[in-house]
Design a protein around this motif. Structure first.
Motif, PDB file in Angstrom:
ATOM      1  N   GLU A 354       0.835  -1.199   0.000  1.00 23.89           N
ATOM      2  CA  GLU A 354       0.000   0.000   0.000  1.00 23.89           C
ATOM      3  C   GLU A 354       0.873   1.254   0.000  1.00 23.89           C
ATOM      4  OE1 GLU A 354      -3.221   0.161  -0.235  1.00 23.89           O
ATOM      5  OE2 GLU A 354      -3.721  -1.966   0.025  1.00 23.89           O
ATOM      6  N   THR A 356       0.467   4.367   1.404  1.00 25.61           N
ATOM      7  CA  THR A 356      -0.283   5.230   2.314  1.00 25.61           C
ATOM      8  C   THR A 356       0.284   6.640   2.373  1.00 25.61           C
ATOM      9  OG1 THR A 356       1.051   4.404   4.162  1.00 25.61           O
ATOM     10  CG2 THR A 356      -1.055   3.309   3.755  1.00 25.61           C
ATOM     11  N   ASN A 482      -7.228   6.897  -1.193  1.00 23.79           N
ATOM     12  CA  ASN A 482      -7.915   5.873  -1.968  1.00 23.79           C
ATOM     13  C   ASN A 482      -8.466   6.381  -3.294  1.00 23.79           C
ATOM     14  OD1 ASN A 482      -7.572   3.779  -0.001  1.00 23.79           O
ATOM     15  ND2 ASN A 482      -9.110   4.837   1.258  1.00 23.79           N
TER      16      ASN A 482
END
Length: 512
Positions: A354, A356, A482
């Motif tokens: 991910e 982030t 996202n």
């Protein structure tokens, strides 16, 4: 010749081609371009190498020189293509954030002051006038292969205009007829630019040579650009031209004489000049054509000494900048179990799946698709990359054929389209697909698996209706973790403020 070398004629050409005020007022050589070629017709080789090099190099005297007043490290043409086509899209992100790069990598807060928009715009309008200068005097001189040289220069001008059509949608149309003109040129529409490039490429189709020296345009190169223009015609003009795209891509495939490289990695290695697949490269050389804007930007920018053994990939420097997001590597499914060899070209050790925080080097997987090491022989690490950039290659031609057929173009078959896609997949040990699986959704994903980081992604997503809006989200789209919707105006970049100030005939794109 494997590489075009810009050496003894470099300083001379810089004075001839210069467009900055400093160089205009301090010429290094008192001789016109026409006089030079009348005195030495062989000088055309150096002039042509200069024009071809304008897409990969910053200037004639090494990585620190620049043909224009913009930063020589940041402003080269290829670097602009990567910044605007890849970092604005789903698969690749950059963590540096310097003065406008954050806005690209998050697809947010775009405005006319962003220097990265200016860099590409300025490179287009550096290359185009240089082509016009040469085209204006070629009828007055006698050189070998004159018709071929004219055709190559017209191709290079068309290639520059292609990026103006794709990225900015409008501009000014300058040809050799404008040489010497001092008044600001009128603005022309996207469709007018499209029609000009189309007419140019059609006119030179049969005057470009069937074969040419490595790195120079031939019939297949011109036809490939024409096919890409038609492929995106619905975006550019509102009228789909998939039949024409299929016609010309078939010529590339059937008559170009290219074949798939047996090994995918070789296409992106330091000795890729021997690849049978590359139709048109932007040439790099670690010694004779150094630049921070050719594949050095791609390779070194994807290396980081904190987590990687950069020497394995032929590098002496790692800039810890570019990493892929899960929008790219998730296309392969589970990286630990997939058979697709393209999935192995990510560095995962020390990095998180991910992203982030896109400003953290360890967030996301660096791509090792491009490397500076040779594939077929040993090589030593170097500061600058010697890997050529495959602007056009046969794999893209196969995928264009498949897309056109799926979109209903006549002149091809679904069976052949499926076969072409499976040839790509078999090369990397991926599972083959059936004809019923060949859908537009599959094609855009396969283009990502095959072509990501090669300067196509933003254009592809726009053509498939997935770039703006909120239908398709990716990490950090719209500057959110996202992903968030972005306005449809982002399908075009803003016209740079400097261009608007220089030419009162230009108007800003809507939404900026």
């Amino acid at each position: 010749m494997r590489k075009f070398k810009i050496a003894s004629v470099g300083v001379l050409l810089m004075s001839i081609f210069a467009c900055t005020s400093e160089l205009d007022t301090q010429p290094k050589v008192e001789v016109s371009l026409e006089q030079l070629l009348n005195q030495d017709p062989n000088a055309i080789e150096g002039i042509m190498s200069k024009l071809y090099g304008s897409f990969a190099l910053s200037g004639p005297n090494g990585a620190g020189s620049s043909d224009i007043t913009d930063d020589p490290g940041e402003s080269p043409f290829l670097r602009g293509i990567i910044n605007l086509e890849e970092f604005t899209a789903d698969g690749m992100k950059n963590r540096w954030g310097d003065d406008g790069l954050d806005q690209l990598t998050t697809a947010s807060n775009w405005d006319e002051n962003n220097k990265f928009f200016r860099y590409l715009y300025n490179r287009v309008y550096y290359t185009v006038p240089q082509c016009n200068n040469l085209l204006g005097i070629l009828p007055n001189i006698s050189i070998s292969n004159q018709e071929q040289v004219v055709s190559e220069v017209r191709f290079l001008r068309s290639l520059a205009y292609f990026y103006m059509i794709d990225c900015f949608g409008k501009g000014v149309l300058l040809t050799e007829a404008n040489n010497g003109q001092t008044s600001p040129a009128p603005q022309v529409s996207r469709e007018e630019l499209f029609n000009f490039v189309e007419s140019e490429l059609l006119a030179i189709e049969n005057t470009l040579p069937q074969t040419n020296s490595y790195g120079r345009a031939n019939k297949a190169v011109g036809r490939m650009l024409l096919a890409k223009l038609y492929l995106n015609a619905e975006v550019y003009t509102g009228t789909p031209r998939y039949n024409e795209a299929l016609t010309f891509i078939k010529k590339v495939i059937d008559e170009g004489g290219y074949s798939l490289d047996p090994n995918f990695v070789h296409v992106f290695s330091g000795d890729n000049n021997t690849s049978s697949e590359i139709i048109y490269p932007l040439i790099a050389d670690a010694l004779s054509s150094q630049s921070f804007g050719n594949t050095t930007y791609i390779v070194n920018g994807s290396m980081g000494t904190e987590t990687m053994n950069i020497g394995t990939f032929g590098c002496t420097e790692g800039w810890s900048g570019h990493r892929a997001t899960k929008a790219w590597y998730s296309l392969f499914g589970d990286l630990n179990t997939t058979n697709d060899q393209r999935a192995s070209l990510f560095w995962t050790t020390g990095h998180t799946y991910e992203m982030t925080d896109y400003k953290q080097w360890t967030n996301g997987y660096p791509s090792t698709k491009f490397r500076n090491s040779n594939f077929n022989s040993s090589s030593s690490p170097t500061q600058f990359s010697g890997t050529d950039f495959p602007l056009f290659r046969l794999a893209d031609a196969y995928l264009i054929y498949a897309e056109c057929v799926v979109r209903g173009a006549t002149g091809g078959t679904m069976a052949e389209a499926t076969n072409y896609v499976n040839l790509l997949r078999q090369r990397v040990n991926a599972d083959v697909i059936t004809q019923s699986q060949l859908t537009l959704g599959f094609i855009i994903d396969e283009r990502g698996r095959e072509l990501m980081f090669e300067g196509h992604r933003r254009t592809d997503l726009i053509r498939f209706g997935r770039f703006t809006g909120g239908t398709y989200l990716w990490p950090w789209k719209g500057n959110t973790l996202n992903g968030a919707a972005i306005p449809s105006t982002y399908n075009l970049f803003p016209i740079p403020l400097t261009a608007l100030q220089a030419n009162p005939n230009l108007t800003q794109n809507p939404g900026y």
